[in-house]
Design a protein around this motif. Structure first.
Motif, PDB file in Angstrom:
ATOM      1  N   THR A   3      14.831 -23.168 -34.088  1.00 19.93           N
ATOM      2  CA  THR A   3      15.173 -22.579 -32.801  1.00 19.93           C
ATOM      3  C   THR A   3      15.070 -21.061 -32.870  1.00 19.93           C
ATOM      4  N   THR A   4      15.488 -20.498 -33.976  1.00 21.45           N
ATOM      5  CA  THR A   4      15.413 -19.047 -34.157  1.00 21.45           C
ATOM      6  C   THR A   4      13.955 -18.598 -34.202  1.00 21.45           C
ATOM      7  N   LEU A   5      13.129 -19.352 -34.921  1.00 20.43           N
ATOM      8  CA  LEU A   5      11.699 -19.020 -34.999  1.00 20.43           C
ATOM      9  C   LEU A   5      11.023 -19.128 -33.631  1.00 20.43           C
ATOM     10  N   ALA A   8      12.147 -16.217 -31.547  1.00 25.35           N
ATOM     11  CA  ALA A   8      11.489 -14.981 -31.981  1.00 25.35           C
ATOM     12  C   ALA A   8      10.033 -14.967 -31.511  1.00 25.35           C
ATOM     13  N   GLY A   9       9.399 -16.130 -31.589  1.00 32.25           N
ATOM     14  CA  GLY A   9       8.008 -16.239 -31.126  1.00 32.25           C
ATOM     15  C   GLY A   9       7.896 -15.964 -29.625  1.00 32.25           C
ATOM     16  N   ILE A  10       8.831 -16.515 -28.870  1.00 31.19           N
ATOM     17  CA  ILE A  10       8.841 -16.298 -27.422  1.00 31.19           C
ATOM     18  C   ILE A  10       9.111 -14.823 -27.118  1.00 31.19           C
ATOM     19  N   ALA A  13       6.001 -12.913 -27.851  1.00 31.53           N
ATOM     20  CA  ALA A  13       4.985 -13.145 -26.820  1.00 31.53           C
ATOM     21  C   ALA A  13       5.325 -12.368 -25.549  1.00 31.53           C
ATOM     22  N   VAL A  14       6.577 -12.388 -25.161  1.00 28.87           N
ATOM     23  CA  VAL A  14       7.028 -11.648 -23.973  1.00 28.87           C
ATOM     24  C   VAL A  14       6.806 -10.155 -24.183  1.00 28.87           C
ATOM     25  N   LEU A  15       7.128  -9.677 -25.373  1.00 29.29           N
ATOM     26  CA  LEU A  15       6.926  -8.265 -25.684  1.00 29.29           C
ATOM     27  C   LEU A  15       5.449  -7.894 -25.592  1.00 29.29           C
ATOM     28  N   LEU A  16       4.579  -8.734 -26.140  1.00 29.44           N
ATOM     29  CA  LEU A  16       3.127  -8.480 -26.054  1.00 29.44           C
ATOM     30  C   LEU A  16       2.652  -8.467 -24.597  1.00 29.44           C
TER      31      LEU A  16
END
Length: 150
Positions: A3-5, A8-10, A13-16
């Protein structure tokens, strides 16, 4: 852990996406600035050209010019006419073409009144103003007067 990974991935992606959108806005803003700069340059070119054309257009009215000055101003009018085809809108070009067609008819012996020539001249002046973005609220072409002093 998973869930943490995923979180972090989401977030990554949002940051990008946000970075991409921000950069996209910067590019659009820069393009808008360039477009406005180009429009300003075009307007400045038109103002200069239209002012000169309006000045030389008067060679056909009220005998403002005679002799060598008349010949020189007719030549300058034709030169500025060529340049108008680069900058002027279609309405203006059509009004100018009609004016010159009428002058040619007059030169070829067809009766064309001075009032008709002046009316066409006025139409051109109004078209010049319109193309420069000058607001015309309460004046019309008859308000433009042909004056000469002797």
């Amino acid at each position: 852990m998973i869930t943490t990974l995923i979180g972090a991935g989401i977030n990554g992606a949002v940051l990008l996406i946000l970075v991409f959108l921000n950069r996209s806005k910067e590019i659009k803003l820069e393009q808008l600035k360039n477009d406005l700069s180009m429009e300003k340059e075009i307007l400045n070119q038109k103002r200069e050209l239209y002012s000169q054309f309006a000045k030389y257009l008067n060679v056909f009215v009220n005998d403002r010019y005679v002799g060598d000055e008349l010949k020189m101003n007719k030549k300058k009018l034709l030169e500025s006419y060529d340049h108008l085809w680069l900058w002027a809108n279609e309405e203006l070009l059509k009004n100018i073409s009609l004016f010159f067609d009428t002058l040619v008819k007059k030169e070829n012996g067809q009766f064309i009144s001075d009032d008709e020539i002046k009316s066409l001249h006025r139409e051109i002046i109004i078209s010049l103003r319109k193309d420069l973005g000058v607001k015309t609220v309460s004046i019309d072409k008859e308000d433009y007067k042909f004056i000469s002093f002797r």
